[in-house]
Every structure is written in C-alpha cells, then in structure tokens.
Design an enzyme around this catalytic site. Structure first.
Site, PDB file in Angstrom:
ATOM      1  N   LYS A  52       0.807  -0.778   0.297  1.00  0.00           N
ATOM      2  CA  LYS A  52       0.198   0.199  -0.128  1.00  0.00           C
ATOM      3  C   LYS A  52       1.250   1.490   0.450  1.00  0.00           C
ATOM      4  CE  LYS A  52      -3.540  -2.050   2.240  1.00  0.00           C
ATOM      5  NZ  LYS A  52      -4.149  -2.697   3.536  1.00  0.00           N
ATOM      6  N   GLN A  96      -5.488  -2.248   8.900  1.00  0.00           N
ATOM      7  CA  GLN A  96      -5.194  -3.425   8.357  1.00  0.00           C
ATOM      8  C   GLN A  96      -6.244  -4.589   9.476  1.00  0.00           C
ATOM      9  OE1 GLN A  96      -3.555  -3.783   5.604  1.00  0.00           O
ATOM     10  NE2 GLN A  96      -4.020  -6.035   5.591  1.00  0.00           N
ATOM     11  N   ASP A 119     -11.498   1.648   2.896  1.00  0.00           N
ATOM     12  CA  ASP A 119     -12.202  -0.040   3.008  1.00  0.00           C
ATOM     13  C   ASP A 119     -13.493   0.138   3.142  1.00  0.00           C
ATOM     14  OD1 ASP A 119      -9.488  -1.751   3.112  1.00  0.00           O
ATOM     15  OD2 ASP A 119     -10.174  -1.150   5.681  1.00  0.00           O
TER      16      ASP A 119
HETATM   17  N1  GUN Z   1      -6.864  -7.645   5.238  1.00  0.00           N
HETATM   18  C1  GUN Z   1      -7.180  -8.502   4.128  1.00  0.00           C
HETATM   19  N2  GUN Z   1      -7.670  -7.242   3.844  1.00  0.00           N
HETATM   20  C2  GUN Z   1      -8.220  -6.503   3.886  1.00  0.00           C
HETATM   21  C3  GUN Z   1      -9.104  -5.531   3.553  1.00  0.00           C
HETATM   22  O1  GUN Z   1      -9.235  -5.297   1.971  1.00  0.00           O
HETATM   23  N3  GUN Z   1      -8.807  -4.200   3.931  1.00  0.00           N
HETATM   24  C4  GUN Z   1      -8.118  -4.339   5.515  1.00  0.00           C
HETATM   25  N4  GUN Z   1      -8.144  -3.099   6.324  1.00  0.00           N
HETATM   26  N5  GUN Z   1      -7.562  -5.650   5.703  1.00  0.00           N
HETATM   27  C5  GUN Z   1      -7.251  -6.199   5.175  1.00  0.00           C
END
Ligand code: GUN
Length: 284
Positions: A52, A96, A119
């Site tokens: 990211k 996350q 998200d």
């Molecule tokens: N962990 C696995 N996929 C995701 C996601 O799309 N967003 C977040 N915040 N954590 C994750």
C-alpha cells in the site's frame, strides 16, 4: 481455453488515472494522504501494508504508517484512530485486518470516520452500499466490477454465484452485482449441493480462502471465473481458491492469482483515497 483476465494491465490503467487525479488535486493545493494502522507483526499483513505504501508513493499520495505492538489495548488504538479522524492533512484511514484476537474489530472499524473510511467497512458506508448509493466502495468487490467492465462482461441478467459471505468480499460483492442487475446467489460453508449451484453460474466469484477449492466439475463451460482467494499451496506458492489449470480449460474467462483480483484491490484503494480527499476538501 479461457481468456486470462489480466489484472495487472487493468490495475495499471487505474493507477495511471489515479496518479493524474492526485496531480490535479496537488495543483489545487491538496496533498492526498492515507494513514495505515497495523497492529502486531503478522507477515502477510506486513506485505500488504508495504504494498500500500509503495502504491501511494507511485500514485502521488502521502502515506503514514502507524505500527503498533501486538499487545496494544483497545483504548490506545481507538485514541489513535480518533486522532487521525481529526487531522485535516489525512484523508484516508485504513486499519489492516485481521487484528489480534483481544481487540474488538467491530468497534475499531466503527471508530473510523465514514468520510475517511477507504475500506468502506464502516456501517454507514455499508448502508450506502446496500441502498446502491456508492461513494467509497469496498476495494476488492469494486476491483472485480472494474475487471468485468474492462473485459466487456456485463452482469445484467446473468446469474452470479458468490462463494463466501464475508463482510469484506462476499456480502458487498453481492450488493454490487445486484446493482449491476445480476441475479445473485451467495453460497457459504453451510450451503447444500454447492456444486449444483456453482454449475449454474454465468459469473462465479470464489472468496473462500482455501487453495484449490473450486474444481472443474463446479464450473459451467464458458463461465467467467473470478478468483478472490489469496492462499499458499503446499510448496508455499501464492495461489487462489480455484484449481486454475483444470478450470481454465473450461471457463470462458478466468482471473489468475497472482495478477488478477489482488492488484485490483490495491488500485481501488488508491482511487478511494483520492475520492475521500476530494470529498473532504470540497466540504471544508
Ligand atoms: N486484510 C485483508 N484484506 C484487507 C482489506 O481489504 N482491508 C483491510 N483493512 N485489511 C485487510
């Protein structure tokens, strides 16, 4: 043999458009910024967060990482989120997942300002998605819709079968497919006669989390197969939920892992961050 849906190619185009959008915002004096919070040292989460940050750097988005120890208490995490909510220079907040077991994930996700919720996991944003009023879209399902559109697949009138009912993928995927006029069936671990249902799918979305779960006998010849899985096989190699080698022989189109949905999820996060930045700044 199926057409391979090239997520790398489509995501590259989305990231290029995002970079142009970031440059435009920057000319208006807006420096888009994403805060990523990671609790503990889960190796997969570490890779996701590093990716990211790389995507942000390439796109022209500032990124701030908050790495917290695995024994961080709920109150400390909530305080950090509230601090980020009130910062004018931060437009997107992502915590996350998964969080360590002692933390209350639902409360944490509810603490993120819906306006900064890149998200789209906050109940307010989930509600927007339910009523078909999209501002911030959940990244993985949104990425799937972009892939279908890039390959000329219209879900309208088609039967879309989704395997998996998670809040992150299965449920929002169903909402986006309904909005796109598909007939939607959501299957899960308690579904009876799964293969009979998946064989009816014109578009089959696998979001199970088990390597090789979708076998060739579960797929209708010519179907579009979207693999959201991100697993390691017995040799430690990254693979999806679909038995790719067998299914590509009968599907009409199929996404590979890696290079399919995962890269799209990353690109959609950049787009959401820019959407959040623009919305927040326009409403100041
Ligand atoms: N962990 C696995 N996929 C995701 C996601 O799309 N967003 C977040 N915040 N954590 C994750």
């Amino acid at each position: 043999m199926a057409t391979i849906i090239d997520g790398r190619l489509v995501s590259k185009q989305i990231l290029e458009a995002a970079a142009a959008h970031a440059a435009e915002l920057s000319e208006r004096g807006i420096r888009p910024a994403l805060a990523v919070v990671i609790v503990g040292d889960d190796p997969a989460s570490r890779v996701y967060v590093d990716n990211k940050k790389k995507d942000c750097a390439k796109t022209g988005i500032a990124s701030y990482e908050y790495t917290l120890p695995a024994d961080t208490q709920q109150g400390e995490l909530l305080a950090i989120i509230r601090g980020l909510n009130s910062r004018k220079d931060i437009h997107g907040i992502l915590v996350q997942l998964p969080l360590p077991a002692h933390l209350d994930e639902k409360e944490v996700l509810c603490a993120i300002s819906p306006l900064k919720d890149v998200d789209a996991f906050h109940p307010v944003n989930v509600g927007h998605i339910m009523i078909g009023d999209f501002t911030l879209l959940p990244c993985t399902p949104a990425g799937v819709m972009e892939l279908l559109s890039a390959y000329g697949v219209s879900p309208a009138g088609k039967h879309c079968v989704i395997i998996g009912r998670s809040n992150i993928v299965g449920k929002p995927m169903a909402m986006l497919m309904l909005k796109a006029d598909a007939t939607v069936t959501v299957c899960h671990s308690k579904t009876r006669g799964l293969a009979d249902i998946t064989r009816q799918a014109d578009i089959l979305v696998a979001a199970v989390g088990k390597a090789g779960f979708v076998t060739a006998d579960m797929v209708k010849p010519g179907a579009v197969v979207i693999d959201v899985g991100m697993n390691r096989n017995s040799e430690g190699k990254l693979c999806g939920d679909v038995d790719f080698e067998a299914v590509e022989k009968i599907a009409g189109m199929i996404t590979p892992v890696p290079g399919g949905v995962g890269v799209m999820t990353r690109a959609m996060l950049m787009r959401n961050t820019l959407t959040a930045a623009e919305n927040l700044e326009d409403n100041r």
